[in-house]
Design an enzyme around this catalytic site. Structure first.
Site, PDB file in Angstrom:
ATOM      1  N   ASN A  20     -42.105   4.159 -32.896  1.00 19.66           N
ATOM      2  CA  ASN A  20     -42.762   2.848 -32.825  1.00 19.66           C
ATOM      3  C   ASN A  20     -41.779   1.902 -32.140  1.00 19.66           C
ATOM      4  OD1 ASN A  20     -43.959   0.394 -33.210  1.00 19.66           O
ATOM      5  ND2 ASN A  20     -43.861   0.430 -35.461  1.00 19.66           N
ATOM      6  N   TRP A  21     -42.045   1.634 -30.870  1.00 25.61           N
ATOM      7  CA  TRP A  21     -41.088   0.816 -30.096  1.00 25.61           C
ATOM      8  C   TRP A  21     -41.172  -0.663 -30.466  1.00 25.61           C
ATOM      9  CZ3 TRP A  21     -41.534   2.908 -24.310  1.00 25.61           C
ATOM     10  CH2 TRP A  21     -41.214   4.264 -24.292  1.00 25.61           C
ATOM     11  N   LYS A  22     -42.188  -1.023 -31.221  1.00 25.28           N
ATOM     12  CA  LYS A  22     -42.401  -2.426 -31.626  1.00 25.28           C
ATOM     13  C   LYS A  22     -42.384  -3.333 -30.401  1.00 25.28           C
ATOM     14  CE  LYS A  22     -40.743  -1.286 -36.199  1.00 25.28           C
ATOM     15  NZ  LYS A  22     -40.057  -1.672 -37.430  1.00 25.28           N
ATOM     16  N   HIS A 111     -49.346  -1.781 -40.153  1.00 27.42           N
ATOM     17  CA  HIS A 111     -47.894  -1.800 -40.306  1.00 27.42           C
ATOM     18  C   HIS A 111     -47.500  -3.016 -41.133  1.00 27.42           C
ATOM     19  CE1 HIS A 111     -43.641  -2.000 -39.391  1.00 27.42           C
ATOM     20  NE2 HIS A 111     -43.722  -0.749 -38.972  1.00 27.42           N
ATOM     21  N   GLU A 113     -45.279  -5.094 -40.779  1.00 28.59           N
ATOM     22  CA  GLU A 113     -44.991  -6.298 -39.985  1.00 28.59           C
ATOM     23  C   GLU A 113     -46.288  -7.030 -39.633  1.00 28.59           C
ATOM     24  OE1 GLU A 113     -42.529  -4.225 -37.161  1.00 28.59           O
ATOM     25  OE2 GLU A 113     -41.008  -3.990 -38.719  1.00 28.59           O
ATOM     26  N   GLU A 181     -43.948   3.616 -45.572  1.00 30.76           N
ATOM     27  CA  GLU A 181     -42.789   2.875 -45.088  1.00 30.76           C
ATOM     28  C   GLU A 181     -42.415   1.804 -46.117  1.00 30.76           C
ATOM     29  OE1 GLU A 181     -42.600   3.199 -40.472  1.00 30.76           O
ATOM     30  OE2 GLU A 181     -43.701   1.389 -41.010  1.00 30.76           O
ATOM     31  N   GLY A 187     -35.752  -1.277 -40.757  1.00 27.52           N
ATOM     32  CA  GLY A 187     -34.789  -2.015 -39.941  1.00 27.52           C
ATOM     33  C   GLY A 187     -33.583  -2.515 -40.712  1.00 27.52           C
ATOM     34  N   SER A 219     -35.662   3.241 -41.451  1.00 21.16           N
ATOM     35  CA  SER A 219     -34.257   3.552 -41.154  1.00 21.16           C
ATOM     36  C   SER A 219     -33.985   5.051 -41.010  1.00 21.16           C
ATOM     37  CB  SER A 219     -33.326   2.934 -42.202  1.00 21.16           C
ATOM     38  OG  SER A 219     -33.426   1.519 -42.162  1.00 21.16           O
ATOM     39  N   GLY A 240     -38.575   3.473 -35.989  1.00 19.40           N
ATOM     40  CA  GLY A 240     -38.475   2.224 -35.244  1.00 19.40           C
ATOM     41  C   GLY A 240     -37.220   2.211 -34.390  1.00 19.40           C
TER      42      GLY A 240
HETATM   43  P1  13P Z   1     -36.873   1.407 -38.510  1.00 17.50           P
HETATM   44  O1  13P Z   1     -36.792   2.859 -38.182  1.00 17.50           O
HETATM   45  O2  13P Z   1     -36.246   0.508 -37.485  1.00 17.50           O
HETATM   46  O3  13P Z   1     -36.404   1.118 -39.908  1.00 17.50           O
HETATM   47  O4  13P Z   1     -38.437   1.008 -38.481  1.00 17.50           O
HETATM   48  C1  13P Z   1     -39.341   1.789 -39.171  1.00 17.50           C
HETATM   49  C2  13P Z   1     -40.693   1.343 -38.814  1.00 17.50           C
HETATM   50  O5  13P Z   1     -41.107   0.243 -39.128  1.00 17.50           O
HETATM   51  C3  13P Z   1     -41.519   2.251 -38.002  1.00 17.50           C
HETATM   52  O6  13P Z   1     -42.827   1.822 -37.944  1.00 17.50           O
END
Ligand code: 13P
Length: 256
Positions: A20-22, A111, A113, A181, A187, A219, A240
């Site tokens: 997930n490149w966000k 998600h 977020e 998650e 993150g 993470s 992420g």
């Molecule tokens: P991280 O791997 O940066 O913790 O993010 C996980 C995530 O939100 C994937 O959707």
């Protein structure tokens, strides 16, 4: 081993490694990243036979990534969100059918977020997942508790309630994927303990049954992926930060 457990083991023998490149990177960076991923993975084709790989770039970069993946069909593309509506007057939104048209086969919905930034409710997430399914996309439905909820001992019940509110109607579960998650692990460099992951994934499995793939996200890095991906009922990872570096993303595939 029961027939169902055997079916599940066979179906998910290939872990799904999803990046997930966000909201990161410009077009040049997206092109470089996907080129590095293609080169790295196709140089070790055995990895492509043991895992399924998926990248979910920012919406505007999907076309460039699709172009770079012509001739490399073993890497799939996903969106990071879709509208709960079919089409029409929804300024700024993108429909599931547009993602399909752009070359996506998966889409992340719900998600944390988006649940936080855009106040998305379980029922909206469910509507998005149903739109995805109606348009031949596999929805990756995200659930997870906050630190406060975990510390209060409510992690299992919070995730169960999110699942029950966000899952499409049961007849449609064939193509869905769940991503657990924990919000506090995203993150932050903090990872849930293997026992907590095992407990939560078993809980989710009991709700969704044997045929639904369950990913862990939060993470995940090359150096912790092996032990996380070996936990029972962990059928892959949603990654992420580490998916933004080809060597780390591929490293997680190697660990699997
Ligand atoms: P991280 O791997 O940066 O913790 O993010 C996980 C995530 O939100 C994937 O959707």
């Amino acid at each position: 081993m029961s027939v169902l457990a055997k079916e599940q083991e066979e179906a998910f023998m290939k872990k799904l490694i999803a990046g997930n490149w966000k909201m990161n990177g410009d077009i040049d960076e997206a092109r470089t990243l996907i080129a590095d991923i293609v080169n790295g993975l196709y140089a070790r084709e055995e990895l492509l036979d043991t895992c399924k790989f998926l990248v979910c770039p920012p919406l505007l970069h999907i076309a460039s990534v699709r172009h770079a993946l012509v001739g490399y069909p073993k890497i799939s593309i996903g969106g990071q969100d879709c509208s709960e509506s079919e089409n029409g007057a929804h300024t700024g939104d993108v429909s599931a059918s547009m993602l399909l048209d752009a070359g996506c086969t998966y889409v992340i919905v719900g998600h944390s977020e988006r649940r936080t930034d855009h106040k998305e409710s379980d029922s909206q997430v469910k509507a998005k997942a149903q739109q995805a399914l109606a348009n031949d996309l596999k929805p990756i439905i995200c659930v997870g508790e906050t630190l406060e909820q975990r510390e209060a001992g409510d992690a299992l019940s919070v995730v169960e309630a999110q699942l029950k509110g966000s899952l499409p109607d049961e007849g449609q579960w064939g193509e869905i994927i769940i991503a657990y998650e924990p919000v506090w692990a995203i993150g932050t460099g903090k990872v849930a303990s293997l026992d907590d992951i095992a407990e939560m994934h078993a809980h989710i499995r009991a709700i969704v049954g044997a045929r639904v793939r369950i990913l862990y996200g939060g993470s995940m890095k090359p150096d912790n992926a092996k032990e996380i991906l070996a936990v029972a009922n962990v059928d892959g990872g949603l990654i992420g930060g580490a998916s933004l570096k080809a060597v780390d993303f591929i490293g997680i595939g190697r660990a699997a």
